[in-house]
Scaffold this motif. Structure first.
Motif, PDB file in Angstrom:
ATOM      1  N   GLU A  17       0.814  -1.208   0.000  1.00 34.86           N
ATOM      2  CA  GLU A  17       0.000   0.000   0.000  1.00 34.86           C
ATOM      3  C   GLU A  17       0.859   1.274   0.000  1.00 34.86           C
ATOM      4  OE1 GLU A  17      -0.440  -2.578   2.106  1.00 34.86           O
ATOM      5  OE2 GLU A  17      -2.123  -3.402   0.932  1.00 34.86           O
ATOM      6  N   MET A  18       2.152   1.135   0.185  1.00 36.65           N
ATOM      7  CA  MET A  18       3.048   2.297   0.247  1.00 36.65           C
ATOM      8  C   MET A  18       3.870   2.428  -1.043  1.00 36.65           C
ATOM      9  SD  MET A  18       4.370   1.932   4.216  1.00 36.65           S
ATOM     10  CE  MET A  18       5.271   3.480   4.222  1.00 36.65           C
ATOM     11  N   ARG A  19       3.263   2.043  -2.154  1.00 36.28           N
ATOM     12  CA  ARG A  19       4.009   2.106  -3.427  1.00 36.28           C
ATOM     13  C   ARG A  19       4.409   3.539  -3.774  1.00 36.28           C
ATOM     14  NH1 ARG A  19      -1.274   0.963  -4.420  1.00 36.28           N
ATOM     15  NH2 ARG A  19      -2.465   2.394  -5.763  1.00 36.28           N
ATOM     16  N   ASN A  20       3.571   4.529  -3.399  1.00 35.85           N
ATOM     17  CA  ASN A  20       3.936   5.927  -3.683  1.00 35.85           C
ATOM     18  C   ASN A  20       5.150   6.347  -2.869  1.00 35.85           C
ATOM     19  OD1 ASN A  20       1.824   6.267  -5.512  1.00 35.85           O
ATOM     20  ND2 ASN A  20       0.398   6.930  -3.917  1.00 35.85           N
ATOM     21  N   GLU A  21       5.171   5.941  -1.595  1.00 32.92           N
ATOM     22  CA  GLU A  21       6.323   6.254  -0.759  1.00 32.92           C
ATOM     23  C   GLU A  21       7.575   5.561  -1.291  1.00 32.92           C
ATOM     24  OE1 GLU A  21       3.367   5.482   0.248  1.00 32.92           O
ATOM     25  OE2 GLU A  21       2.754   6.647   2.017  1.00 32.92           O
ATOM     26  N   ALA A  22       7.413   4.317  -1.739  1.00 37.17           N
ATOM     27  CA  ALA A  22       8.564   3.589  -2.288  1.00 37.17           C
ATOM     28  C   ALA A  22       9.100   4.281  -3.532  1.00 37.17           C
ATOM     29  CB  ALA A  22       8.165   2.147  -2.603  1.00 37.17           C
ATOM     30  N   ALA A  23       8.204   4.754  -4.379  1.00 32.18           N
ATOM     31  CA  ALA A  23       8.632   5.446  -5.601  1.00 32.18           C
ATOM     32  C   ALA A  23       9.355   6.746  -5.254  1.00 32.18           C
ATOM     33  CB  ALA A  23       7.423   5.720  -6.495  1.00 32.18           C
ATOM     34  N   ARG A  24       8.828   7.475  -4.262  1.00 28.65           N
ATOM     35  CA  ARG A  24       9.508   8.716  -3.857  1.00 28.65           C
ATOM     36  C   ARG A  24      10.870   8.415  -3.238  1.00 28.65           C
ATOM     37  NH1 ARG A  24       4.062  10.481  -2.694  1.00 28.65           N
ATOM     38  NH2 ARG A  24       4.175   9.790  -0.518  1.00 28.65           N
TER      39      ARG A  24
ATOM     40  N   SER B 269      17.846  -4.303   1.660  1.00 29.28           N
ATOM     41  CA  SER B 269      17.207  -5.370   0.872  1.00 29.28           C
ATOM     42  C   SER B 269      15.810  -5.716   1.365  1.00 29.28           C
ATOM     43  CB  SER B 269      18.078  -6.628   0.903  1.00 29.28           C
ATOM     44  OG  SER B 269      18.260  -7.068   2.243  1.00 29.28           O
ATOM     45  N   GLY B 270      15.489  -5.342   2.604  1.00 32.67           N
ATOM     46  CA  GLY B 270      14.172  -5.679   3.133  1.00 32.67           C
ATOM     47  C   GLY B 270      13.218  -4.508   3.224  1.00 32.67           C
ATOM     48  N   LEU B 271      13.557  -3.372   2.629  1.00 28.68           N
ATOM     49  CA  LEU B 271      12.728  -2.177   2.784  1.00 28.68           C
ATOM     50  C   LEU B 271      11.421  -2.241   2.000  1.00 28.68           C
ATOM     51  CD1 LEU B 271      15.307   0.773   2.721  1.00 28.68           C
ATOM     52  CD2 LEU B 271      14.059  -0.145   4.690  1.00 28.68           C
ATOM     53  N   TYR B 272      11.447  -2.852   0.825  1.00 31.62           N
ATOM     54  CA  TYR B 272      10.227  -2.902  -0.010  1.00 31.62           C
ATOM     55  C   TYR B 272      10.183  -4.280  -0.675  1.00 31.62           C
ATOM     56  CZ  TYR B 272       6.605  -1.280  -3.290  1.00 31.62           C
ATOM     57  OH  TYR B 272       5.429  -1.127  -4.009  1.00 31.62           O
ATOM     58  N   PRO B 273       9.810  -5.297   0.083  1.00 35.60           N
ATOM     59  CA  PRO B 273       9.921  -6.673  -0.404  1.00 35.60           C
ATOM     60  C   PRO B 273       8.934  -7.051  -1.495  1.00 35.60           C
ATOM     61  CG  PRO B 273       8.893  -6.626   1.766  1.00 35.60           C
ATOM     62  CD  PRO B 273       9.350  -5.236   1.489  1.00 35.60           C
ATOM     63  N   ALA B 274       7.766  -6.395  -1.539  1.00 31.36           N
ATOM     64  CA  ALA B 274       6.756  -6.758  -2.532  1.00 31.36           C
ATOM     65  C   ALA B 274       5.863  -5.563  -2.817  1.00 31.36           C
ATOM     66  CB  ALA B 274       5.917  -7.930  -2.027  1.00 31.36           C
ATOM     67  N   GLY B 275       5.352  -5.528  -4.065  1.00 34.57           N
ATOM     68  CA  GLY B 275       4.481  -4.429  -4.453  1.00 34.57           C
ATOM     69  C   GLY B 275       4.888  -3.872  -5.799  1.00 34.57           C
ATOM     70  N   ASP B 276       4.076  -2.966  -6.328  1.00 36.30           N
ATOM     71  CA  ASP B 276       4.378  -2.351  -7.620  1.00 36.30           C
ATOM     72  C   ASP B 276       5.747  -1.682  -7.570  1.00 36.30           C
ATOM     73  OD1 ASP B 276       1.920  -3.142  -8.459  1.00 36.30           O
ATOM     74  OD2 ASP B 276       0.965  -1.172  -8.299  1.00 36.30           O
TER      75      ASP B 276
ATOM     76  N   SER C  54       8.609  -3.204  -7.016  1.00 38.00           N
ATOM     77  CA  SER C  54       9.577  -3.824  -6.104  1.00 38.00           C
ATOM     78  C   SER C  54      10.779  -4.386  -6.855  1.00 38.00           C
ATOM     79  CB  SER C  54       8.916  -4.920  -5.275  1.00 38.00           C
ATOM     80  OG  SER C  54       8.358  -5.922  -6.111  1.00 38.00           O
ATOM     81  N   PHE C  55      10.574  -4.850  -8.100  1.00 41.09           N
ATOM     82  CA  PHE C  55      11.707  -5.337  -8.887  1.00 41.09           C
ATOM     83  C   PHE C  55      12.659  -4.190  -9.195  1.00 41.09           C
ATOM     84  CE2 PHE C  55      13.804  -6.185 -12.952  1.00 41.09           C
ATOM     85  CZ  PHE C  55      14.414  -7.399 -12.670  1.00 41.09           C
ATOM     86  N   GLU C  56      12.110  -3.049  -9.640  1.00 35.99           N
ATOM     87  CA  GLU C  56      12.930  -1.878  -9.936  1.00 35.99           C
ATOM     88  C   GLU C  56      13.606  -1.336  -8.681  1.00 35.99           C
ATOM     89  OE1 GLU C  56       9.868  -2.372 -10.857  1.00 35.99           O
ATOM     90  OE2 GLU C  56       9.905  -2.430 -13.059  1.00 35.99           O
ATOM     91  N   PHE C  57      12.992  -1.583  -7.526  1.00 35.10           N
ATOM     92  CA  PHE C  57      13.532  -1.099  -6.270  1.00 35.10           C
ATOM     93  C   PHE C  57      14.899  -1.717  -5.965  1.00 35.10           C
ATOM     94  CE2 PHE C  57      13.873  -0.626  -1.651  1.00 35.10           C
ATOM     95  CZ  PHE C  57      13.380   0.654  -1.446  1.00 35.10           C
ATOM     96  N   GLN C  58      15.197  -2.856  -6.617  1.00 38.17           N
ATOM     97  CA  GLN C  58      16.467  -3.527  -6.362  1.00 38.17           C
ATOM     98  C   GLN C  58      17.664  -2.657  -6.756  1.00 38.17           C
ATOM     99  OE1 GLN C  58      16.619  -6.297  -4.475  1.00 38.17           O
ATOM    100  NE2 GLN C  58      14.425  -5.789  -4.390  1.00 38.17           N
ATOM    101  N   ARG C  59      17.475  -1.775  -7.740  1.00 34.67           N
ATOM    102  CA  ARG C  59      18.562  -0.858  -8.098  1.00 34.67           C
ATOM    103  C   ARG C  59      18.831   0.100  -6.943  1.00 34.67           C
ATOM    104  NH1 ARG C  59      18.708   4.230 -12.155  1.00 34.67           N
ATOM    105  NH2 ARG C  59      16.985   4.738 -10.774  1.00 34.67           N
ATOM    106  N   THR C  60      17.774   0.526  -6.271  1.00 33.52           N
ATOM    107  CA  THR C  60      17.935   1.393  -5.108  1.00 33.52           C
ATOM    108  C   THR C  60      18.654   0.651  -3.988  1.00 33.52           C
ATOM    109  OG1 THR C  60      15.972   2.686  -5.658  1.00 33.52           O
ATOM    110  CG2 THR C  60      16.674   2.709  -3.358  1.00 33.52           C
TER     111      THR C  60
END
Length: 371
Positions: free
Chosen positions: A303-310, A334-341, A343-349
């Motif tokens: 539910e925090m996909r917007n926060e993850a994107a920011r 590695s455990g900050l955003y384990p699943a969600g819209d 999340s794959f791209e989040f691996q670069r972060t």
């Protein structure tokens, strides 16, 4: 280096607290010259009669990269230049006070309010030591030239530090042409000395400092607080007086910085990422600060996909500008955003956050271009 600042500096070198540094020595020579000018004005007959004339050296402007000892040199001058009264103050705090004084003077409608503000300051202080001169506020830019011209005319002398040379102050700022007289004033009336020696004392302070703390809580908060005071050389007993800042974003709005000192900023995740922000906000932060401390980073749910994107946008900006990041979080990167819209791209972060913890990254200069 026969003056009081030079003698104090040489003692620190002999004691091994400082390493020999030609750039610092040039700064010390300039500071002792300012001390001699102040002394001659105090003791000479002409000085007694014309103490407020605006002749001679009016100040010293020390600029250079972070960790090169600018604040230490300014502190030496403040301690050893024997003039009273004198004041050491963060530049941003001083400007907030100046605007408050100006608002009060404008209520009277008697004479030039800016001149009367300068009169009051000159009555209170003969030497002003500013830490971290940075101009990113149009309101400051509009009054700086006239305010400082009046102060120097009234005999106030200035020592200031900055990460930028004078000609880069308020660079690309709104209506910058109105600010140019202030730059010319500094270049004409101050000794401008680049302090960019080989020793990065900031890195010495970062040595052994843990940059990522898990989990959030009192222990992590205390560790980051200790790191903040270590990085800024700010007395812990004055923690209630750490200045805030209103950071200009694109000339259209400001971003509140809860703690801002010597290029180090402190934010909560809730305010910096939890609220609606854009790339311009994070770019302004990355350009302004060499170190950012963030507390309260949670594990982000679907539910925090917007926060993850920011958060991704924020980390990208910090990484590209080689900003040092210290943080308290509920998980390792590695455990900050384990699943969600996303999340794959989040691996670069995650990869960037891991790199930002490395000694190689921490040793790089702020804003350094890299391949």
């Amino acid at each position: 280096m026969s003056g009081p600042v030079g003698r104090a500096y040489e003692e620190l070198v002999r004691a091994g607290e400082l390493k020999p540094d030609a750039a610092q020595e040039r700064a010390v020579v300039a500071l002792d010259r300012l001390e001699r000018e102040l002394y001659s004005k105090r003791t000479g007959l002409l000085g007694k009669l014309f103490n407020n004339r605006n002749d001679g050296l009016s100040g010293v402007y020390l600029w250079g990269g972070v960790g090169r000892g600018k604040s230490m040199l300014m502190d030496l001058a403040f301690e050893h230049v024997a003039v009273q009264p004198k004041r050491r103050v963060h530049f941003h705090a001083f400007m907030l006070e100046a605007h408050a004084r100006l608002r009060e003077k404008r209520k009277d409608e008697e004479g030039d309010p800016l001149e009367r503000v300068a009169d009051d300051i000159a009555d209170e202080v003969k030497l002003l030591c500013f830490d971290e001169m940075v101009v990113n506020n149009p309101a400051d830019a509009m009054i700086l030239s006239r305010l400082f011209e009046h102060l120097l005319e009234r005999g106030v002398r200035v020592v200031t530090t900055s990460n930028r040379p004078p000609h880069d102050l308020y660079k690309d700022g709104l209506n910058r042409e109105l600010f140019l007289p202030f730059i010319h004033l500094i270049e004409r009336r101050f000794d401008v000395v680049e302090v960019d020696g080989p020793t990065d004392y900031r890195m010495d302070r970062l040595s052994g400092v843990k940059v990522w703390h898990v989990p959030n809580g009192p222990e992590a908060t205390q560790a980051l607080s200790t790191a903040f005071f270590k990085l800024t050389d700010y007395p812990v007993e004055d923690r209630a007086k750490v200045p805030t800042e209103e950071l200009e974003v694109g000339g259209r709005r400001t971003l509140h910085v809860p703690k801002s000192l010597k290029g180090v900023a402190v934010f909560s995740f809730k305010r910096l990422v939890g609220e609606a922000r854009g790339a311009a906000d994070y770019l302004a932060v990355a350009q302004r600060f060499h170190t950012v401390i963030i507390v309260g980073i949670p594990v982000m749910t679907r539910e925090m996909r917007n926060e993850a994107a920011r958060f991704v946008t924020l980390v990208d900006a910090l990484y590209e500008h080689r900003v040092k990041l210290l943080a308290a979080a509920d998980a390792e990167p590695s455990g900050l955003y384990p699943a969600g819209d996303g999340s794959f791209e989040f691996q670069r972060t995650v990869s960037r956050l891991e790199e930002m913890r490395s000694a190689e990254y921490l040793a790089e200069g702020h804003g350094t271009d890299h391949a």
